[in-house]
Design an enzyme around this catalytic site. Structure first.
Site, PDB file in Angstrom:
ATOM      1  N   ASP A  57      -4.491  -2.334  90.878  1.00 28.53           N
ATOM      2  CA  ASP A  57      -5.766  -3.781  89.728  1.00 28.53           C
ATOM      3  C   ASP A  57      -6.295  -4.332  90.327  1.00 28.53           C
ATOM      4  O   ASP A  57      -6.815  -4.664  91.430  1.00 28.53           O
ATOM      5  CB  ASP A  57      -3.625  -4.360  89.869  1.00 28.53           C
ATOM      6  CG  ASP A  57      -4.080  -5.461  89.075  1.00 28.53           C
ATOM      7  OD1 ASP A  57      -3.583  -5.107  88.069  1.00 28.53           O
ATOM      8  OD2 ASP A  57      -4.040  -6.296  89.538  1.00 28.53           O
ATOM      9  N   TYR A  62     -12.411  -9.988  88.809  1.00 28.21           N
ATOM     10  CA  TYR A  62     -12.829  -9.817  90.082  1.00 28.21           C
ATOM     11  C   TYR A  62     -14.044  -8.948  90.782  1.00 28.21           C
ATOM     12  O   TYR A  62     -14.480  -9.086  92.094  1.00 28.21           O
ATOM     13  CB  TYR A  62     -11.427  -9.053  90.695  1.00 28.21           C
ATOM     14  CG  TYR A  62      -9.886  -9.302  90.108  1.00 28.21           C
ATOM     15  CD1 TYR A  62      -9.718 -10.634  89.905  1.00 28.21           C
ATOM     16  CD2 TYR A  62      -8.970  -8.369  90.761  1.00 28.21           C
ATOM     17  CE1 TYR A  62      -8.608 -11.093  89.741  1.00 28.21           C
ATOM     18  CE2 TYR A  62      -7.857  -8.841  89.639  1.00 28.21           C
ATOM     19  CZ  TYR A  62      -7.850 -10.431  89.267  1.00 28.21           C
ATOM     20  OH  TYR A  62      -6.225 -10.345  89.566  1.00 28.21           O
ATOM     21  N   LYS A  91      -8.445  -5.253  83.648  1.00 27.87           N
ATOM     22  CA  LYS A  91      -8.312  -6.842  82.616  1.00 27.87           C
ATOM     23  C   LYS A  91      -9.683  -7.872  81.705  1.00 27.87           C
ATOM     24  O   LYS A  91     -10.621  -7.533  82.129  1.00 27.87           O
ATOM     25  CB  LYS A  91      -7.943  -7.909  83.327  1.00 27.87           C
ATOM     26  CG  LYS A  91      -6.738  -7.690  84.473  1.00 27.87           C
ATOM     27  CD  LYS A  91      -5.631  -8.923  84.807  1.00 27.87           C
ATOM     28  CE  LYS A  91      -4.688  -7.948  85.872  1.00 27.87           C
ATOM     29  NZ  LYS A  91      -5.664  -7.829  86.982  1.00 27.87           N
ATOM     30  N   HIS A 124      -5.763 -10.784  81.057  1.00 28.00           N
ATOM     31  CA  HIS A 124      -6.223 -11.725  81.589  1.00 28.00           C
ATOM     32  C   HIS A 124      -5.325 -12.474  81.337  1.00 28.00           C
ATOM     33  O   HIS A 124      -4.168 -13.176  81.944  1.00 28.00           O
ATOM     34  CB  HIS A 124      -7.088 -11.985  82.431  1.00 28.00           C
ATOM     35  CG  HIS A 124      -7.231 -11.696  83.607  1.00 28.00           C
ATOM     36  ND1 HIS A 124      -7.936 -11.382  84.490  1.00 28.00           N
ATOM     37  CD2 HIS A 124      -5.998 -12.170  84.321  1.00 28.00           C
ATOM     38  CE1 HIS A 124      -8.546 -11.302  85.753  1.00 28.00           C
ATOM     39  NE2 HIS A 124      -6.880 -12.376  85.639  1.00 28.00           N
TER      40      HIS A 124
HETATM   41  P1  NDP Z   1       0.194 -10.479  98.148  1.00 28.97           P
HETATM   42  O1  NDP Z   1       0.863 -10.829  97.452  1.00 28.97           O
HETATM   43  O2  NDP Z   1      -0.307  -9.050  97.211  1.00 28.97           O
HETATM   44  O3  NDP Z   1      -1.066 -11.360  99.519  1.00 28.97           O
HETATM   45  C1  NDP Z   1      -1.597 -11.185  98.979  1.00 28.97           C
HETATM   46  C2  NDP Z   1      -2.266 -11.233 101.334  1.00 28.97           C
HETATM   47  O4  NDP Z   1      -0.998 -11.090 101.885  1.00 28.97           O
HETATM   48  C3  NDP Z   1      -3.396 -11.040 101.780  1.00 28.97           C
HETATM   49  O5  NDP Z   1      -4.129 -11.757 102.300  1.00 28.97           O
HETATM   50  C4  NDP Z   1      -3.171 -10.090 102.718  1.00 28.97           C
HETATM   51  O6  NDP Z   1      -4.082 -10.128 103.576  1.00 28.97           O
HETATM   52  C5  NDP Z   1      -2.023 -10.193 103.219  1.00 28.97           C
HETATM   53  N1  NDP Z   1      -1.398  -8.933 103.494  1.00 28.97           N
HETATM   54  C6  NDP Z   1      -0.929  -7.898 102.442  1.00 28.97           C
HETATM   55  N2  NDP Z   1       0.473  -7.376 103.164  1.00 28.97           N
HETATM   56  C7  NDP Z   1       0.872  -7.524 104.077  1.00 28.97           C
HETATM   57  C8  NDP Z   1       1.824  -7.577 104.920  1.00 28.97           C
HETATM   58  N3  NDP Z   1       2.117  -6.233 105.457  1.00 28.97           N
HETATM   59  N4  NDP Z   1       1.550  -8.480 106.248  1.00 28.97           N
HETATM   60  C9  NDP Z   1       0.845  -9.608 106.390  1.00 28.97           C
HETATM   61  N5  NDP Z   1       0.546 -10.039 105.578  1.00 28.97           N
HETATM   62  C10 NDP Z   1      -0.248  -9.322 104.481  1.00 28.97           C
HETATM   63  O7  NDP Z   1      -0.769 -12.158  96.419  1.00 28.97           O
HETATM   64  P2  NDP Z   1      -2.349 -12.035  95.807  1.00 28.97           P
HETATM   65  O8  NDP Z   1      -2.595 -13.070  94.912  1.00 28.97           O
HETATM   66  O9  NDP Z   1      -3.455 -11.210  96.587  1.00 28.97           O
HETATM   67  O10 NDP Z   1      -1.854 -10.607  94.721  1.00 28.97           O
HETATM   68  C11 NDP Z   1      -1.832  -9.530  94.511  1.00 28.97           C
HETATM   69  C12 NDP Z   1      -3.175  -8.854  93.231  1.00 28.97           C
HETATM   70  O11 NDP Z   1      -2.224  -9.252  92.192  1.00 28.97           O
HETATM   71  C13 NDP Z   1      -4.410  -9.035  93.154  1.00 28.97           C
HETATM   72  O12 NDP Z   1      -5.140  -8.157  94.800  1.00 28.97           O
HETATM   73  C14 NDP Z   1      -4.500  -9.155  91.900  1.00 28.97           C
HETATM   74  O13 NDP Z   1      -5.062  -7.610  91.954  1.00 28.97           O
HETATM   75  C15 NDP Z   1      -3.491  -9.857  91.473  1.00 28.97           C
HETATM   76  N6  NDP Z   1      -3.401 -10.498  91.008  1.00 28.97           N
HETATM   77  C16 NDP Z   1      -3.093 -11.190  89.244  1.00 28.97           C
HETATM   78  C17 NDP Z   1      -3.319 -11.806  88.908  1.00 28.97           C
HETATM   79  C18 NDP Z   1      -3.234 -12.339  87.409  1.00 28.97           C
HETATM   80  O14 NDP Z   1      -4.086 -13.388  86.920  1.00 28.97           O
HETATM   81  N7  NDP Z   1      -3.074 -11.551  86.580  1.00 28.97           N
HETATM   82  C19 NDP Z   1      -3.619 -13.428  89.487  1.00 28.97           C
HETATM   83  C20 NDP Z   1      -2.983 -13.369  91.015  1.00 28.97           C
HETATM   84  C21 NDP Z   1      -2.975 -12.002  91.448  1.00 28.97           C
HETATM   85  P3  NDP Z   1      -4.691  -8.878 104.099  1.00 28.97           P
HETATM   86  O15 NDP Z   1      -5.700  -8.290 103.170  1.00 28.97           O
HETATM   87  O16 NDP Z   1      -6.177  -9.540 105.061  1.00 28.97           O
HETATM   88  O17 NDP Z   1      -4.259  -7.687 104.804  1.00 28.97           O
END
Ligand code: NDP
Length: 327
Positions: A57, A62, A91, A124
């Site tokens: 995604d 981004y 998006k 988006h």
């Molecule tokens: P997530 O819920 O995926 O959380 C991500 C965070 O959690 C990261 O900082 C990561 O850190 C940490 N993490 C991931 N896996 C684990 C685990 N198993 N244990 C502990 N920590 C963990 O949220 P996001 O907000 O990043 O959303 C995910 C995706 O959704 C985005 O990357 C994007 O692609 C999409 N998105 C879409 C939006 C929209 O408007 N359509 C808005 C927001 C997000 P680390 O990398 O250090 O592991």
């Protein structure tokens, strides 16, 4: 090959979507600038493909499209996968909402990615903006027709919307020529949006859930209130299945027929987050997790709340517009 264990969901356009996606939004820095993509991300995507991830995604905003495309093309060249084996979601950004801008924006994306089609192109936001980020009054139905054009031109296999509320989604369903294949919205224990999810499912629209880990993890260095990684309700369920609490929460989305989009740039977590297809939660466990719901959003661009198509509830103290301050 663990990619064979991943469930697939059938889309209303006839295509199939792998039931978990790797998120690639790397976050914003203190100036509101998106973290630039880099070789490190490309290497993570390469590892993800090796570990069985088949759905990525991204979004034009981004600035990670290039790295994803590069990794996919490398794996195709090495003969490890074929283009049809991976599902790419990206998006359209808000500043390209005029109908004729849509195919052009997608062609730019394809060029960046080195691909000749994507699998899913999402609007988006329902919010159109001018080049200088002032509000544009372009109707999202006009933008939708641009997405339909992009699909007809073969630039994308499917189209959908993100961050639309139920009124807006219904309008696209009723007035569009092509039905959205997907709705992408925020979804984690503190925001289940179950009514909107149910409506989408009734319409045979697949729901993708972003920020699935919610308050379990720190966001951009900040720990927000809500259930933590060691929450007793979540650990109770996790222990029963021999899983971690992030795995339980990701499975909670899968068991509600929502495709989790989870982001990590750590290889051990790539493995952890993918290892959720050998167990299933019971109804009462799903309900216990849904019980954390307080309709709490993390993605809440209140700086756009005076836009006529702002999809969410308005707040009393909107945050400053990062897109304006970064100029
Ligand atoms: P997530 O819920 O995926 O959380 C991500 C965070 O959690 C990261 O900082 C990561 O850190 C940490 N993490 C991931 N896996 C684990 C685990 N198993 N244990 C502990 N920590 C963990 O949220 P996001 O907000 O990043 O959303 C995910 C995706 O959704 C985005 O990357 C994007 O692609 C999409 N998105 C879409 C939006 C929209 O408007 N359509 C808005 C927001 C997000 P680390 O990398 O250090 O592991």
């Amino acid at each position: 090959d663990s990619s064979e264990d991943v469930l697939k969901l059938k889309l209303n356009n006839g295509n199939e979507m792998p039931a978990i996606a790797l998120g690639t939004h790397l976050g914003f820095d203190e100036h509101g600038m998106v973290h630039s993509s880099n070789k490190e991300l490309r290497d993570i995507i390469l590892r993800a493909i090796e570990l069985g991830y088949r759905h990525f995604d991204t979004a034009s905003v981004y600035e990670t499209e290039g790295e994803i495309g590069e990794a996919i093309c490398m794996k195709i060249k090495e003969g490890e996968i074929e283009r049809e084996d991976v599902f790419v979601t990206t998006k359209l950004w808000n500043t390209n909402h005029n109908r004729e801008q849509v195919p052009t924006a997608l062609r730019d994306t394809l060029e960046k990615m080195g691909l000749n089609y994507v699998d899913l192109y999402l609007m988006h936001w329902p919010i159109g903006l001018n080049e200088d980020y002032t509000h544009s009054d372009v109707d999202y139905m006009e933008t939708w027709r641009g997405l339909e054009d992009a699909q007809r031109l073969g630039l994308t296999k499917g189209i959908g919307v993100s961050n639309f509320n139920s009124t807006q989604l219904k309008r696209v369903v009723e007035e569009g020529s092509i039905k959205p294949a997907v709705l992408q919205i925020e979804n984690h224990p503190q925001i289940t949006q179950q009514e909107l999810v149910d409506y989408a499912h009734e319409q045979d629209i697949v729901v993708m859930g972003y920020s699935p880990l919610g308050s379990l993890v720190k966001r951009y260095g900040v720990q927000l209130p809500g259930p933590k990684i060691n929450d007793p309700i979540l650990t109770g369920i996790a222990r029963k299945y021999g899983k971690t609490t992030p795995q339980v929460v990701l499975r909670w989305l899968v068991d509600r027929n929502i495709v989790p989009i989870v982001k990590t740039i750590k290889v051990h977590r790539l493995k952890e987050n993918m290892d959720i297809f050998d167990f299933r939660l019971k109804e009462d466990e799903i309900a216990a997790i849904s019980n954390f719901d307080e309709h709490k959003r993390y993605t809440c661009p209140s700086f756009w709340q005076n836009h006529p198509n702002y999809p969410f509830e308005k707040v009393d103290d909107p945050i400053p517009d990062p897109f304006l301050t970064k100029k």
